[in-house]
Design an enzyme around this catalytic site. Structure first.
Site, short mmCIF file in Angstrom:
data_model
loop_
_atom_site.label_atom_id
_atom_site.label_comp_id
_atom_site.label_asym_id
_atom_site.label_seq_id
_atom_site.Cartn_x
_atom_site.Cartn_y
_atom_site.Cartn_z
N ASP A 13 -0.04 -7.60 1.47
CA ASP A 13 0.48 -6.29 1.40
C ASP A 13 2.47 -6.27 1.40
O ASP A 13 3.11 -5.58 2.52
CB ASP A 13 0.36 -5.93 2.34
CG ASP A 13 0.40 -4.40 2.73
OD1 ASP A 13 0.33 -3.81 1.40
OD2 ASP A 13 1.08 -3.26 3.51
N SER A 69 3.85 2.11 8.18
CA SER A 69 3.64 1.31 6.96
C SER A 69 5.14 1.02 6.18
O SER A 69 6.00 2.14 6.15
CB SER A 69 2.72 2.06 6.27
OG SER A 69 1.59 2.00 7.17
N HIS A 75 0.40 -1.52 0.04
CA HIS A 75 0.17 -0.48 -0.28
C HIS A 75 1.08 1.23 0.20
O HIS A 75 0.77 2.26 -0.29
CB HIS A 75 -0.32 -0.11 1.48
CG HIS A 75 -0.41 -0.10 2.39
ND1 HIS A 75 0.05 -1.08 3.46
CD2 HIS A 75 -0.04 1.13 3.15
CE1 HIS A 75 0.40 -0.42 4.33
NE2 HIS A 75 0.71 0.94 4.78
#
Length: 822
Positions: free
Chosen positions: A287, A365, A233
């Site tokens: 992811d 992230s 992402h």
């Protein structure tokens, strides 16, 4: 034009540009509602990268929309400024970018920061994205030389307005960051020691208008290919798709060592970065995204290529390392086992757990999760980790391993290019080959006929072969198949191998296309040991120390054992010593008084590590006592030659003796022998030609009547003449044969050799040995002749002025003449 010339050209041209007064077109971006953007960011769902800049979609062609001027030399200059009110910083994405030769582009801001690019900076994608520059006015100047071989391309598709100060333009950070995680410089870990290595693998990642964290990661080839693991992402606006056309090669800028230098520090480091990366694989369900940087980080950046663990079973955790909201590197700790979950429902693609100590935030992230062995087990997808003890969800390495089933959607092809099948891989700074021979090392000398350990490190499975090469040519197969996990192989080197320093060993995986060679090492002569003493005919006396001596060409230990007779299998007597270093070269042995007298003893010296290396001494005798000992008592050198005084100790009556006197070099000639004990023996002497550089004289004495009774005697004075006065000579007794009254040989121990300098040591006539000749010498000599005074060997030599091997009135007369100077 080389790089230096180009930079000089840019410098001069920039000065010219700065002097131009032409007006510059300013394009103004629409006003941004920053507060609304911040609220939007705060309400963004999990799994969205931290946004720091808003991207305006534009279509700007500098060559059509910029102000063009042509200087007096015919060079073209385009100028354009872009204004985005109140921006903390700005950058643009060039969707068409080509700078021809001898040309350049300069991008600068009202914050006095600039970015200059030339022909050397072109990329095959013909795109570029400049570094974020401080300020809200961005200016672009493109200089195209009249000598350029083609026209440039300068088109802009996106203008970024930074509304968060994630690069510390105005705020260098604060000690109170508002997060539960720790400054990595503090590293308060109590779960496995220092995390310095994993810390050095974690990167701060700028991607378009977002920021994330990432990690440099190792692969099984050990080639230090700069792969970077982050979250899918972070590169894609749609988590169901692998990659996004919105982000290209130059969108990625990875910062190394963005961390505080001390525990109390708050500032970071933005000077060490690499711009440009290619997404080689990505998969939305777990992811992950794997990028390959356009170059390896320089060694002085101390970048660590983290290891990984792809086991599907729940690991024991260790730490998470990340850049929350772009802050300098921080660390969390946990020592639990996570549970399996998924982000989208169904399956088990993620690890889920609550932090024991610390938390994450936007910007974290893509950051790595490490197990207790400091290996990556996943990358951060999202969660509520910003709260102390919050929950976080990480995409599993194990789920991403096979991912979507293709090389572009799984990790397997990239992190295990050897197809080794390993489940864990350690990290490295310098590269770790999957198979690496660790011995022999460069310059090692291994002896033919001996046994050695070939050792290696491995991160593969299966079997390997070992092959010997000399000067690049295959010599022999050492082992055709041995388990790689043994990490060693015992090699018995063929004793017939030719000696050389050009040997190498090759280790070859039988399952994978990988091998390794040692550096050059040597195979030298086989290990040998040679006993030097006792020698044939020697006798050793019980209860007295004796020297066993040897030479060897190895350094480990040997044993010494005593045997008797010809049959070693039945002739073992005793162990003299079970272990002594071969390098000592000697051992002092005191034979036990319980040993029987016999003349067929021998000693065996055996190498302990390899019993095939051994040697036996010659036969020798063990005696309760030594019947006869012959030795050189002293050597007296005079002007004309000198005298060798022979001593004898005998425990048995002696009726005959014979021995050789060897001088080396051959400087001496025997000219007479004096019987110092008036034995009544018939004595003779002669020179012996032995055909080499040393000389030998033979002395023979015998009687058919009264033997020499047991005692210690100064037996003979052997007179010699010498050549090469002033030289050193070694004198030895050899080849003795002493017999008793019925002709039986008596064992004889010969004393050591004597080295003497052929320089006169006694003045003829100086019987008192006081350095002068006077009446006192006459008085002492007469007393010696009349047996009223016992004279020493030196005094006798000084008194025998006429060298007739006796003291008499002739010597007295000669001394008187010396005194009278006649």
């Amino acid at each position: 034009m080389n790089r230096l010339h180009t930079l000089l050209y840019i410098l001069v041209s920039t000065i010219i540009l700065a002097q131009e007064s032409n007006s510059v077109s300013i394009l103004r971006m629409q006003s941004l509602d920053v507060e609304a953007l911040i609220v939007e960011d705060q309400n963004a769902p999990p799994g969205i990268p931290e946004r720091f800049a808003y991207g305006f979609d534009v279509n700007i062609d500098l060559l059509n929309q910029g102000n063009l001027t042509i200087d007096e030399n015919g060079n073209k200059i385009w100028r354009l400024s872009i204004k985005s009110e109140n921006a903390i910083g700005m950058k643009v994405h060039f969707n068409e970018f080509y700078i021809p030769n001898e040309s350049f582009i300069r991008i600068y801001s009202n914050g006095q920061m600039s970015d200059v690019r030339t022909f050397e900076d072109n990329h095959e994608s013909e795109t570029y994205e400049n570094m974020l520059l401080k300020g809200d006015l961005l200016s672009i100047e493109y200089f195209e030389s009249k000598n350029s071989n083609r026209s440039g391309k300068i088109k802009i598709s996106k203008v970024y307005h930074a509304y968060k100060d994630v690069f510390g333009f105005y705020n260098q950070g604060s000690n109170d960051r508002g997060y539960c995680s720790y400054n990595v410089a503090c590293d308060q870990s109590n779960t496995g020691g220092s995390w310095e290595d994993p810390i050095n693998s974690v990167l701060y990642m700028e991607a378009g208008g977002g920021i994330c964290s990432a990690a440099l990661i190792n692969n099984t080839s050990g080639d230090l290919k700069p792969y970077v693991l982050t979250a899918n992402h972070c590169i894609s606006s749609n988590p169901y798709e692998a990659g996004d056309a919105q982000l290209g090669y130059f969108n990625y800028r990875l910062y190394f060592n963005h961390q505080s230098s001390s525990c109390s520090g708050s500032g970071g480091n933005y000077s060490q970065y690499i711009q440009g990366a290619t997404v080689v694989a990505a998969y939305g369900y777990s992811d992950f995204a794997l990028l390959e940087l356009n170059q390896q980080p320089p060694s002085w950046w101390n970048a660590y290529y983290a290891g990984w663990n792809r086991y599907a079973s729940s690991p024991t955790l260790g730490a998470g390392i990340h850049h929350p909201s772009g802050y300098p590197k921080e660390i969390n700790y946990d020592n639990d086992q996570p549970s399996s979950t998924s982000w989208f429902g169904g399956g088990s693609t993620h690890w889920e757990f609550y932090w024991d100590d610390g938390g994450t935030a936007g910007g974290s992230s893509g950051s790595p999760l490490f197990d207790s062995n400091k290996r990556i087990v996943g990358q951060l997808h999202g969660g509520t980790g910003g709260d102390c003890g919050g929950i976080d969800i990480y995409g599993k390495i194990s789920a991403s391993w096979n991912g979507g089933g293709a090389s572009t959607s799984r990790l397997k092809d990239w992190l295990d290019p050897l197809d080794s099948g390993v489940y864990t891989l350690s990290g490295t700074y310098t590269g770790t080959p999957p198979v690496e021979i660790t011995s022999p090392l460069s310059g090692d000398e291994w002896q033919a006929g001996d046994t050695y350990q070939i050792t290696w490190d491995e991160s593969l499975s299966g079997n390997v072969s070992l092959t010997l090469y000399k000067a690049g040519v295959n010599v022999q197969t050492i082992a055709s198949s041995v388990s790689i996990n043994n990490r060693s192989y015992t090699w018995n080197i063929d004793s017939g191998l030719e000696q050389s320093d050009l040997y190498k060993i090759k280790i070859q995986s039988l399952s994978y296309d990988y091998n390794d060679f040692t550096a050059y090492f040597s195979i030298v002569e086989p290990p040998t040991i040679t006993l030097l003493s006792p020698i044939l005919g020697d006798g050793v006396q019980v209860g007295l120390p004796n020297q066993i001596t040897w030479t060897s060409n190895f350094d480990d230990n040997i044993s010494l054992k005593l045997y008797k007779g010809n049959n070693v299998s039945t002739g073992f007597v005793s162990t003299i010593t079970s272990s002594v270093p071969a390098s000592n070269g000697s051992y002092t042995w005191t034979p036990s008084s319980s040993l029987e007298e016999r003349d067929d003893y021998k000693i065996k010296a055996t190498r302990i590590s390899n019993s095939s290396t051994y040697d036996y001494s010659s036969f020798f005798s063990v005696l309760q006592s030594i019947p006869v000992e012959l030795s050189i008592n002293s050597v007296v050198v005079t002007q004309a030659g000198g005298v060798i005084y022979i001593n004898m100790v005998n425990d048995e009556p002696v009726s005959g003796y014979e021995f050789n006197i060897k001088d080396s070099p051959d400087y001496l000639e025997i000219v007479g022998v004096q019987d110092l004990i008036s034995s009544g023996f018939e004595i003779s002497y002669s020179e012996v030609d032995n055909g080499n550089e040393s000389g030998q004289g033979q002395v023979l004495g015998y009687t058919f009547s009264t033997p020499i009774e047991p005692s210690e005697h100064l037996l003979l004075g052997v007179q010699f003449e010498s050549v090469n006065n002033g030289q050193e000579v070694e004198i030895c007794l050899e080849d003795s044969d002493v017999s008793d009254s019925i002709g039986n040989s008596l064992f004889t121990q010969i004393g050591p050799c004597v080295t003497t300098l052929l320089v006169p040591t006694i003045l003829p006539g100086d019987v008192t040995l006081d350095g002068s000749v006077n009446v006192a010498d006459v008085v002492l000599l007469v007393a010696g002749i009349l047996d009223n005074q016992e004279l020493s060997a030196s005094a006798i030599s000084a008194g025998d002025v006429n060298f007739d091997a006796s003291l008499n009135v002739s010597d007295v007369i000669l001394i008187v003449n010396i005194i009278l100077d006649n």
